[in-house]
Design an enzyme around this catalytic site. Structure first.
Site, PDB file in Angstrom:
ATOM      1  N   ASP A 179      -2.817  -1.083   1.942  1.00 18.13           N
ATOM      2  CA  ASP A 179      -1.652  -0.727   1.123  1.00 18.13           C
ATOM      3  C   ASP A 179      -2.060   0.367   0.149  1.00 18.13           C
ATOM      4  O   ASP A 179      -2.851   0.138  -0.759  1.00 18.13           O
ATOM      5  CB  ASP A 179      -1.144  -1.953   0.360  1.00 18.13           C
ATOM      6  CG  ASP A 179       0.173  -1.711  -0.364  1.00 18.13           C
ATOM      7  OD1 ASP A 179       0.641  -0.554  -0.411  1.00 18.13           O
ATOM      8  OD2 ASP A 179       0.735  -2.691  -0.873  1.00 18.13           O
TER       9      ASP A 179
ATOM     10  N   HIS B 189       1.500  -2.542   3.127  1.00 20.00           N
ATOM     11  CA  HIS B 189       2.435  -3.089   2.143  1.00 20.00           C
ATOM     12  C   HIS B 189       3.275  -4.228   2.715  1.00 20.00           C
ATOM     13  O   HIS B 189       3.824  -5.026   1.971  1.00 20.00           O
ATOM     14  CB  HIS B 189       3.338  -1.959   1.630  1.00 20.00           C
ATOM     15  CG  HIS B 189       4.021  -2.256   0.339  1.00 20.00           C
ATOM     16  ND1 HIS B 189       3.337  -2.543  -0.821  1.00 20.00           N
ATOM     17  CD2 HIS B 189       5.331  -2.295   0.016  1.00 20.00           C
ATOM     18  CE1 HIS B 189       4.207  -2.755  -1.801  1.00 20.00           C
ATOM     19  NE2 HIS B 189       5.419  -2.603  -1.319  1.00 20.00           N
TER      20      HIS B 189
ATOM     21  N   SER C 102       6.414  -6.598  -3.673  1.00 23.05           N
ATOM     22  CA  SER C 102       6.457  -5.228  -4.142  1.00 23.05           C
ATOM     23  C   SER C 102       6.951  -5.213  -5.598  1.00 23.05           C
ATOM     24  O   SER C 102       6.271  -5.756  -6.462  1.00 23.05           O
ATOM     25  CB  SER C 102       7.315  -4.363  -3.222  1.00 23.05           C
ATOM     26  OG  SER C 102       7.121  -2.998  -3.491  1.00 23.05           O
TER      27      SER C 102
END
Length: 189
Positions: A118, A150, A34
């Site tokens: 995602d 994600h 991330s």
């Protein structure tokens, strides 16, 4: 300040660790997911040969395209200073330092993970990074999960993710018997 103090902190920390007697400076890797994936992409263009391997999971690569595709504008509006067309100083600095603008400096193997579901950091960010790495001749691998977002939650996908993750680290960072034979004092590793 995505490309600012935090990046200086990362590099300062790895330089401090590299000076420790137990650290093998020839086998330092950089891994992140991330925001950490963004950090990996940014560091790939700025690490000055510190790292021997990178792994990025669902990271932001091209901040402009990410802004236009994310389902959650709160983060780029808050963290990046707004849209890329903004005259805000923070926004201008953020977009000027997007990782995709430093691909010409990429020279280190990189593994990239993405989830095709995602919507926070669309999988196209990973596709762009992978394409850039391949065009630069950088050893690279893209592992994209069509049924994940994600994070990786499905047990079978988790097994694949772990196999790929640790396989990449083994390939580029693991100490081998051949290395021991070359080293005059392999006991320090």
């Amino acid at each position: 300040d995505y490309s600012g103090q935090n990046i200086r902190d990362y590099l300062s920390a790895i330089d401090d660790v590299a000076r420790e007697p137990w650290c093998d400076r020839d086998r330092l890797g950089c891994v992140g997911a991330s925001y950490g994936g963004y950090s990996v992409f940014f560091l790939a263009g700025h690490h000055q040969k510190r790292f021997k391997a990178f792994i990025a999971h669902c990271g932001m690569f091209n901040l402009e395209s990410m802004y236009g595709a994310t389902e959650e504008l709160w983060f780029p509006n808050n963290d990046l200073g707004g849209p890329y067309w903004s005259d805000d100083t923070t926004a201008q600095r953020s977009y000027a330092n997007s990782p995709h603008k430093f691909v010409k400096n990429w020279d280190t193997p990189i593994l990239i993970f993405s989830g095709q579901g995602d919507f926070r950091i669309p999988y196209t960010e990973s596709l762009q990074a992978f394409t850039a790495a391949r065009l630069m001749g950088v050893p690279s691998r893209l592992v994209s999960f069509e049924d994940e977002a994600h994070q990786i939650f499905k047990p079978q996908n988790s097994l694949v993710w772990n196999r790929e993750f640790f396989g990449w680290l083994d390939k580029y960072l693991k100490h081998t018997e051949t290395d021991s034979a070359k080293s005059p004092d392999s006991s320090k590793r």
